[in-house]
Design a protein around this motif. Structure first.
Motif, mmCIF file in Angstrom:
data_model
loop_
_atom_site.group_PDB
_atom_site.id
_atom_site.type_symbol
_atom_site.label_atom_id
_atom_site.label_comp_id
_atom_site.label_asym_id
_atom_site.label_seq_id
_atom_site.Cartn_x
_atom_site.Cartn_y
_atom_site.Cartn_z
ATOM 1 N N ALA A 1 0.844 -1.186 0.000
ATOM 2 C CA ALA A 1 0.000 0.000 0.000
ATOM 3 C C ALA A 1 0.881 1.239 0.000
ATOM 4 C CB ALA A 1 -0.940 0.005 1.200
ATOM 5 N N LEU A 2 0.269 2.381 -0.254
ATOM 6 C CA LEU A 2 1.030 3.624 -0.298
ATOM 7 C C LEU A 2 1.620 3.988 1.049
ATOM 8 C CD1 LEU A 2 -1.249 5.837 -2.577
ATOM 9 C CD2 LEU A 2 0.899 4.726 -3.181
ATOM 10 N N ASN A 3 0.909 3.601 2.131
ATOM 11 C CA ASN A 3 1.424 3.940 3.457
ATOM 12 C C ASN A 3 2.551 3.014 3.901
ATOM 13 O OD1 ASN A 3 -0.231 1.754 3.602
ATOM 14 N ND2 ASN A 3 -1.125 2.264 5.589
ATOM 15 N N ASP A 4 2.871 2.003 3.079
ATOM 16 C CA ASP A 4 3.984 1.113 3.414
ATOM 17 C C ASP A 4 5.263 1.482 2.694
ATOM 18 O OD1 ASP A 4 2.320 -0.351 5.046
ATOM 19 O OD2 ASP A 4 1.696 -1.698 3.421
ATOM 20 N N LEU A 5 5.226 2.482 1.810
ATOM 21 C CA LEU A 5 6.424 2.858 1.062
ATOM 22 C C LEU A 5 7.410 3.554 1.983
ATOM 23 C CD1 LEU A 5 4.826 4.225 -2.223
ATOM 24 C CD2 LEU A 5 5.794 1.966 -1.796
ATOM 25 N N ARG A 6 8.655 3.140 1.901
ATOM 26 C CA ARG A 6 9.717 3.719 2.724
ATOM 27 C C ARG A 6 10.963 3.931 1.869
ATOM 28 N NH1 ARG A 6 5.882 3.877 5.371
ATOM 29 N NH2 ARG A 6 5.529 3.304 7.561
ATOM 30 N N ASP A 7 11.773 4.899 2.251
ATOM 31 C CA ASP A 7 13.067 5.090 1.613
ATOM 32 C C ASP A 7 14.033 3.997 2.052
ATOM 33 O OD1 ASP A 7 13.329 7.047 -0.285
ATOM 34 O OD2 ASP A 7 13.328 8.663 1.181
ATOM 35 N N ASN A 8 15.030 3.757 1.223
ATOM 36 C CA ASN A 8 16.063 2.803 1.609
ATOM 37 C C ASN A 8 16.836 3.333 2.811
ATOM 38 O OD1 ASN A 8 15.379 1.114 -0.510
ATOM 39 N ND2 ASN A 8 16.775 2.155 -1.927
ATOM 40 N N PRO A 9 17.362 2.469 3.636
ATOM 41 C CA PRO A 9 18.130 2.930 4.801
ATOM 42 C C PRO A 9 19.346 3.746 4.358
ATOM 43 C CG PRO A 9 17.547 0.615 5.037
ATOM 44 C CD PRO A 9 17.178 0.993 3.651
ATOM 45 N N GLY A 10 19.487 4.930 4.924
ATOM 46 C CA GLY A 10 20.593 5.805 4.577
ATOM 47 C C GLY A 10 20.329 6.731 3.404
ATOM 48 N N ALA A 11 19.131 6.694 2.841
ATOM 49 C CA ALA A 11 18.829 7.559 1.703
ATOM 50 C C ALA A 11 18.679 9.019 2.128
ATOM 51 C CB ALA A 11 17.558 7.091 1.008
ATOM 52 N N ARG A 12 18.217 9.231 3.322
ATOM 53 C CA ARG A 12 18.054 10.593 3.838
ATOM 54 C C ARG A 12 18.947 10.791 5.049
ATOM 55 N NH1 ARG A 12 13.434 13.382 2.115
ATOM 56 N NH2 ARG A 12 12.106 12.179 0.692
ATOM 57 N N LYS A 13 19.784 11.799 4.959
ATOM 58 C CA LYS A 13 20.712 12.083 6.047
ATOM 59 C C LYS A 13 20.199 13.259 6.865
ATOM 60 C CE LYS A 13 25.594 12.998 6.958
ATOM 61 N NZ LYS A 13 26.921 13.262 6.341
ATOM 62 N N GLN A 14 20.197 13.104 8.166
ATOM 63 C CA GLN A 14 19.697 14.157 9.029
ATOM 64 C C GLN A 14 20.689 15.317 9.101
ATOM 65 O OE1 GLN A 14 18.730 12.554 12.852
ATOM 66 N NE2 GLN A 14 16.909 11.438 12.117
ATOM 67 N N LYS A 15 20.139 16.501 9.291
ATOM 68 C CA LYS A 15 20.961 17.699 9.384
ATOM 69 C C LYS A 15 21.752 17.705 10.694
ATOM 70 C CE LYS A 15 20.574 22.741 9.488
ATOM 71 N NZ LYS A 15 19.629 23.882 9.482
ATOM 72 N N THR A 16 22.996 18.179 10.608
ATOM 73 C CA THR A 16 23.840 18.245 11.798
ATOM 74 C C THR A 16 23.346 19.356 12.716
ATOM 75 O OG1 THR A 16 25.748 17.485 10.521
ATOM 76 C CG2 THR A 16 26.189 18.529 12.626
ATOM 77 N N ARG A 17 23.075 19.020 13.977
ATOM 78 C CA ARG A 17 22.610 19.987 14.967
ATOM 79 C C ARG A 17 23.807 20.402 15.824
ATOM 80 N NH1 ARG A 17 19.363 18.066 18.632
ATOM 81 N NH2 ARG A 17 17.895 19.808 18.785
ATOM 82 N N LYS A 18 24.205 21.675 15.657
ATOM 83 C CA LYS A 18 25.387 22.162 16.360
ATOM 84 C C LYS A 18 24.995 22.782 17.691
ATOM 85 C CE LYS A 18 27.916 23.118 12.104
ATOM 86 N NZ LYS A 18 28.646 24.124 11.306
ATOM 87 N N GLY A 19 25.933 22.700 18.624
ATOM 88 C CA GLY A 19 25.723 23.309 19.931
ATOM 89 C C GLY A 19 24.671 22.619 20.767
ATOM 90 N N ARG A 20 24.590 21.282 20.692
ATOM 91 C CA ARG A 20 23.588 20.521 21.435
ATOM 92 C C ARG A 20 24.252 19.494 22.360
ATOM 93 N NH1 ARG A 20 21.440 24.213 19.716
ATOM 94 N NH2 ARG A 20 19.395 24.388 18.709
ATOM 95 N N GLY A 21 25.325 19.910 23.014
ATOM 96 C CA GLY A 21 25.961 19.038 23.994
ATOM 97 C C GLY A 21 27.210 18.355 23.453
ATOM 98 N N ILE A 22 28.085 17.949 24.403
ATOM 99 C CA ILE A 22 29.358 17.346 23.989
ATOM 100 C C ILE A 22 29.152 15.958 23.406
ATOM 101 C CG2 ILE A 22 30.702 18.690 25.631
ATOM 102 C CD1 ILE A 22 30.673 16.311 27.510
ATOM 103 N N GLY A 23 28.056 15.315 23.734
ATOM 104 C CA GLY A 23 27.819 13.969 23.206
ATOM 105 C C GLY A 23 27.536 13.961 21.708
ATOM 106 N N SER A 24 27.115 15.083 21.158
ATOM 107 C CA SER A 24 26.812 15.117 19.730
ATOM 108 C C SER A 24 28.048 15.250 18.870
ATOM 109 C CB SER A 24 25.867 16.286 19.428
ATOM 110 O OG SER A 24 26.502 17.523 19.721
ATOM 111 N N GLY A 25 29.185 15.652 19.479
ATOM 112 C CA GLY A 25 30.398 15.863 18.698
ATOM 113 C C GLY A 25 30.507 17.256 18.123
ATOM 114 N N LYS A 26 29.437 18.035 18.154
ATOM 115 C CA LYS A 26 29.435 19.404 17.640
ATOM 116 C C LYS A 26 28.885 20.360 18.688
ATOM 117 C CE LYS A 26 30.921 18.565 13.450
ATOM 118 N NZ LYS A 26 32.171 19.164 12.938
ATOM 119 N N GLY A 27 29.205 20.110 19.952
ATOM 120 C CA GLY A 27 28.735 20.982 21.018
ATOM 121 C C GLY A 27 29.772 22.032 21.370
#
Length: 276
Positions: free
Chosen positions: A63-89
């Motif tokens: 069904a249309l509601n079962d369509l999904r992108d392949n794993p890794g097709a969409r990369k999340q935006k890097t969130r800066k300044g959100r703690g030392i655990g993120s690597g960009k704090g």
């Protein structure tokens, strides 16, 4: 949901009154076909037996509601300044102190040294007085006259050439008449263009015609080619502009508005001044 699909797939004669004493036995079988994505099921096969024989029905589970992108097709935006655990704090990848850590600078600034745009030498220039004329040959005009798209008994202006398809719609600074196909001109024609070559002028005059070089500015060209634009805006046609001093010796007269239909004969003085 599965029962509803099975009921819709049953033949009408199985659900009729004649077959109500014969109850078919169902054997659902899930047939998973090989697909590019192992997470989705392509088809569901249902096999049931009845007094009329065994039957097999297929119902799609995609069904249309079962369509999904392949794993890794969409990369999340890097969130800066959100703690030392993120690597960009903390400093968010800018480092400690300095101009680059605190703010932005002028584009091309290299810290005080001579920037690249000043280290490279200048090359060439752009002439602000250059003119671009659209060429048109006499052979093409003769072909359009023979096809009946241009009336040779009337004056052939740049609007006539545009409406007949001899030139394109974008006319920047005017039209230059070329001598290509001059041997096809065997009858007198009268033209008004911006520039004309020596070969084209001699060919037209040898056939008994005339060529007049006229001047139009940008607004004058709009009024010549699209007079309906001024009518739509409720404006009057502008007056013809005089040529600048650098173009006075390259034109014969000022262009007329609206588009003329009769040629202006050359006077004796104009014939003497006009170069061959």
């Amino acid at each position: 949901m599965l029962r509803r699909r099975i009921a819709s797939l049953l033949p009408t004669f199985l659900r009729s009154g004649t077959a109500k004493n014969h109850y078919p036995t169902f054997r659902p079988l899930l047939a998973l076909q090989h697909h590019a994505s192992p997470q989705c099921t392509v088809a569901n096969t249902l096999t049931f037996s009845s007094p009329y024989g065994s039957m097999r029905a297929y119902s799609s589970l995609l069904a249309l509601n079962d369509l999904r992108d392949n794993p890794g097709a969409r990369k999340q935006k890097t969130r800066k300044g959100r703690g030392i655990g993120s690597g960009k704090g903390k400093t968010a990848g800018r480092g400690h102190k300095g101009q680059k850590a605190r703010g932005t600078m002028k584009f091309g600034f290299e810290g005080g040294q001579t920037p690249l745009r000043r280290r490279l030498p200048k090359r060439g220039f752009k002439n602000p007085f250059s003119l671009t004329f659209q060429p048109v040959g006499l052979g093409k005009i003769a072909k359009l006259i023979n096809a009946g798209k241009i009336d040779s008994s009337e004056l052939i202006t740049m609007k006539t050439l545009k409406d007949s398809g001899a030139i394109g719609k974008q006319i920047e600074d005017g039209v230059r008449l070329m001598g290509r196909g001059a041997e096809h001109i065997k009858w007198p024609i009268h033209l008004e263009v911006s520039r004309v070559t020596v070969r084209a002028k001699s060919a037209v005059e040898a056939a008994g015609g005339t060529v007049r070089r006229v001047y139009y500015n940008k607004l004058g060209f709009r009024a010549l080619l699209k007079p309906e634009w001024f009518v739509k805006k409720g404006r009057l046609l502008p007056r013809a502009a005089r040529p600048p001093p650098k173009q006075k010796d390259k034109v014969d007269s000022i262009g007329r508005l609206p588009a003329p239909t009769k040629p202006i004969p050359f006077t004796t003085e104009e014939k003497e001044v006009t170069p061959a």
